[in-house]
Each structure stands twice: as structure tokens, then as C-alpha cells.
Design a protein around this motif. Structure first.
Motif, PDB file in Angstrom:
ATOM      1  N   LEU A   1       4.544  32.086  46.177  1.00 27.95           N
ATOM      2  CA  LEU A   1       4.921  32.584  47.665  1.00 27.95           C
ATOM      3  C   LEU A   1       6.501  33.174  47.481  1.00 27.95           C
ATOM      4  CD1 LEU A   1       3.434  29.909  48.021  1.00 27.95           C
ATOM      5  CD2 LEU A   1       4.886  29.494  50.054  1.00 27.95           C
ATOM      6  N   THR A   2       6.353  34.309  48.492  1.00 26.21           N
ATOM      7  CA  THR A   2       7.605  35.219  48.522  1.00 26.21           C
ATOM      8  C   THR A   2       8.638  34.349  49.118  1.00 26.21           C
ATOM      9  OG1 THR A   2       6.873  36.211  50.459  1.00 26.21           O
ATOM     10  CG2 THR A   2       6.109  37.255  48.436  1.00 26.21           C
ATOM     11  N   SER A   3       9.960  34.968  49.225  1.00 23.00           N
ATOM     12  CA  SER A   3      10.993  34.185  49.767  1.00 23.00           C
ATOM     13  C   SER A   3      10.729  34.125  51.413  1.00 23.00           C
ATOM     14  CB  SER A   3      12.553  35.003  49.411  1.00 23.00           C
ATOM     15  OG  SER A   3      12.798  34.791  48.270  1.00 23.00           O
ATOM     16  N   PRO A   4      10.199  35.328  52.015  1.00 23.74           N
ATOM     17  CA  PRO A   4       9.773  35.069  53.347  1.00 23.74           C
ATOM     18  C   PRO A   4       8.831  34.107  53.709  1.00 23.74           C
ATOM     19  CG  PRO A   4       9.882  37.453  52.849  1.00 23.74           C
ATOM     20  CD  PRO A   4      10.193  36.743  51.468  1.00 23.74           C
ATOM     21  N   ALA A   5       7.850  33.925  52.962  1.00 23.67           N
ATOM     22  CA  ALA A   5       6.733  32.918  53.074  1.00 23.67           C
ATOM     23  C   ALA A   5       7.431  31.419  53.094  1.00 23.67           C
ATOM     24  CB  ALA A   5       5.716  33.119  51.996  1.00 23.67           C
ATOM     25  N   GLN A   6       8.565  31.347  51.997  1.00 26.37           N
ATOM     26  CA  GLN A   6       8.820  30.164  51.638  1.00 26.37           C
ATOM     27  C   GLN A   6       9.779  29.793  53.108  1.00 26.37           C
ATOM     28  OE1 GLN A   6      10.791  29.245  47.843  1.00 26.37           O
ATOM     29  NE2 GLN A   6       9.354  30.833  47.212  1.00 26.37           N
TER      30      GLN A   6
ATOM     31  N   PRO B   1       5.105  22.507  44.769  1.00 24.83           N
ATOM     32  CA  PRO B   1       6.001  21.750  45.667  1.00 24.83           C
ATOM     33  C   PRO B   1       7.251  22.774  45.829  1.00 24.83           C
ATOM     34  CG  PRO B   1       6.501  20.990  43.254  1.00 24.83           C
ATOM     35  CD  PRO B   1       5.230  21.902  43.256  1.00 24.83           C
ATOM     36  N   PHE B   2       7.726  22.792  47.170  1.00 23.36           N
ATOM     37  CA  PHE B   2       8.891  23.758  47.488  1.00 23.36           C
ATOM     38  C   PHE B   2       9.888  22.919  48.345  1.00 23.36           C
ATOM     39  CE2 PHE B   2       5.449  26.986  46.973  1.00 23.36           C
ATOM     40  CZ  PHE B   2       6.195  27.725  46.237  1.00 23.36           C
ATOM     41  N   GLU B   3      10.976  23.315  48.747  1.00 27.04           N
ATOM     42  CA  GLU B   3      12.035  22.811  49.552  1.00 27.04           C
ATOM     43  C   GLU B   3      11.455  22.531  50.928  1.00 27.04           C
ATOM     44  OE1 GLU B   3      15.318  20.689  50.240  1.00 27.04           O
ATOM     45  OE2 GLU B   3      15.114  21.518  48.191  1.00 27.04           O
ATOM     46  N   GLY B   4      11.084  21.170  51.224  1.00 25.71           N
ATOM     47  CA  GLY B   4      10.774  20.894  52.403  1.00 25.71           C
ATOM     48  C   GLY B   4       9.140  20.884  52.547  1.00 25.71           C
ATOM     49  N   PHE B   5       8.499  21.394  51.909  1.00 26.23           N
ATOM     50  CA  PHE B   5       6.957  21.443  51.957  1.00 26.23           C
ATOM     51  C   PHE B   5       6.226  21.533  50.766  1.00 26.23           C
ATOM     52  CE2 PHE B   5       8.215  25.844  51.764  1.00 26.23           C
ATOM     53  CZ  PHE B   5       7.145  26.334  51.247  1.00 26.23           C
TER      54      PHE B   5
ATOM     55  N   PHE C   1       4.839  36.536  53.901  1.00 29.09           N
ATOM     56  CA  PHE C   1       4.996  36.346  55.244  1.00 29.09           C
ATOM     57  C   PHE C   1       5.242  37.539  55.676  1.00 29.09           C
ATOM     58  CE2 PHE C   1       6.910  35.483  59.206  1.00 29.09           C
ATOM     59  CZ  PHE C   1       5.780  35.014  60.129  1.00 29.09           C
ATOM     60  N   VAL C   2       4.559  38.533  56.609  1.00 31.50           N
ATOM     61  CA  VAL C   2       4.934  39.698  57.110  1.00 31.50           C
ATOM     62  C   VAL C   2       5.047  39.781  58.382  1.00 31.50           C
ATOM     63  CG1 VAL C   2       3.969  42.104  57.246  1.00 31.50           C
ATOM     64  CG2 VAL C   2       3.599  40.831  55.191  1.00 31.50           C
ATOM     65  N   ASP C   3       6.245  40.200  59.112  1.00 31.17           N
ATOM     66  CA  ASP C   3       6.647  40.348  60.380  1.00 31.17           C
ATOM     67  C   ASP C   3       6.976  41.552  60.684  1.00 31.17           C
ATOM     68  OD1 ASP C   3       7.150  39.823  63.034  1.00 31.17           O
ATOM     69  OD2 ASP C   3       8.717  38.443  62.597  1.00 31.17           O
ATOM     70  N   ASN C   4       6.314  42.528  61.345  1.00 28.41           N
ATOM     71  CA  ASN C   4       6.541  43.832  61.654  1.00 28.41           C
ATOM     72  C   ASN C   4       7.163  43.875  63.229  1.00 28.41           C
ATOM     73  OD1 ASN C   4       5.426  44.897  59.388  1.00 28.41           O
ATOM     74  ND2 ASN C   4       3.550  44.756  60.402  1.00 28.41           N
ATOM     75  N   GLU C   5       7.641  42.471  63.400  1.00 22.20           N
ATOM     76  CA  GLU C   5       8.162  42.404  64.748  1.00 22.20           C
ATOM     77  C   GLU C   5       7.473  43.211  66.086  1.00 22.20           C
ATOM     78  OE1 GLU C   5      12.392  42.532  64.744  1.00 22.20           O
ATOM     79  OE2 GLU C   5      12.563  41.951  62.822  1.00 22.20           O
TER      80      GLU C   5
ATOM     81  N   THR D   1       2.220  37.690  60.170  1.00 26.51           N
ATOM     82  CA  THR D   1       0.964  36.863  59.573  1.00 26.51           C
ATOM     83  C   THR D   1       1.318  36.359  57.952  1.00 26.51           C
ATOM     84  OG1 THR D   1      -1.295  36.497  59.096  1.00 26.51           O
ATOM     85  CG2 THR D   1      -0.319  38.926  58.872  1.00 26.51           C
ATOM     86  N   PHE D   2       0.589  35.508  57.459  1.00 22.74           N
ATOM     87  CA  PHE D   2       0.777  35.368  56.115  1.00 22.74           C
ATOM     88  C   PHE D   2      -0.316  36.285  55.440  1.00 22.74           C
ATOM     89  CE2 PHE D   2       2.766  31.482  57.549  1.00 22.74           C
ATOM     90  CZ  PHE D   2       3.657  31.158  56.677  1.00 22.74           C
TER      91      PHE D   2
END
Length: 123
Positions: free
Chosen positions: A12-17, A64-68, A87-91, A96-97
Motif C-alpha cells: 500500500l502506498t503512503s496515501p493509501a495507508q 498489518p498496518f498501523e490502525g488497520f 489512493f488517488v485524489d484529484n480533488e 478512489t483506491f
């Protein structure tokens, strides 16, 4: 007993995490993780999706990740090895994931390489 997955299996990328951590703060405590699943269709012949799950089965892999936790059954894992979830957010309201590095299974269109969590498709 479920197996522990590693970065060779799925990343998982940092934005997805960050987004997952945020989502898990909003769900009921009975939710054990987010389950990644596969269905027929999409660009690579298989579409991937995600849903919250309150059950982790003995044959599930857990990342496992921090919190999920990310939960994947054995059959889905065979199609996910080496995939990166971002996770991509073009604002523009279409955040979306996406699943990157999908293996090409034949069929569908050529050269897609990613599928959204809402069912996939080519761009």
C-alpha cells in the motif's frame, strides 16, 4: 490460523495507508480489517474490490498496518501478488483506491495496468 503477508505479496502506498487509517477511525470496533477480493471482469480479466470485514478466516492472509489490517483470501492472493494499492485524489470528487501492477490475464483491453476498487476498467 491466518498467515502474515509481506511486501512481496501486496503493498500500500503512503496515501493509501493514510486514507485507510482515516476510514478505520470511522467504523465500528467489530470491523477486523479491509478485505480485498477478486471478481471476474475488468481490464486484466479480474476486477478487485475492497470491503470492511468483521471476520478473519484461517485461510486468509493478513497484512498489518498501523490502525488497520488488509485481509486477503488465498484465491485472491494468487492474483494480487506484487500489486500495489494506491489512493488517488484529484480533488475533483473522484477520489478512489487503485490497484497498480496488475498482471495481464488476457482478454479485455491491452495495457491498462490498474483497476479501481469500484470494479475496474480501462482508461
Amino acid at each position: 490460523m491466518s498467515a502474515v503477508l509481506n511486501e512481496m505479496d501486496l503493498t500500500l502506498t503512503s496515501p493509501a495507508q493514510v486514507k485507510m487509517q482515516d476510514l478505520f477511525k470511522q467504523v465500528d470496533d467489530s470491523v477486523q480489517g479491509v478485505r480485498v477480493f477478486a471478481t471476474a471482469g475488468g481490464c486484466s480479466g479480474i476486477s478487485f474490490g475492497m470491503t470492511f470485514t468483521d471476520v478473519i478466516n484461517d485461510d486468509d492472509g493478513v497484512l498489518p498496518f498501523e490502525g488497520f489490517k488488509v485481509v486477503v483470501d488465498d484465491a485472491t492472493l494468487e492474483h494480487l501478488r506484487g500489486v500495489e494499492i494506491d489512493f488517488v485524489d484529484n480533488e475533483d470528487g473522484n477520489a478512489t483506491f487503485v490497484f497498480n501492477n496488475l498482471p495481464q490475464m488476457g482478454g479485455g483491453c491491452s495495457g491498462c495496468g490498474s483497476s479501481s476498487s469500484s470494479g475496474g476498467g480501462c482508461s
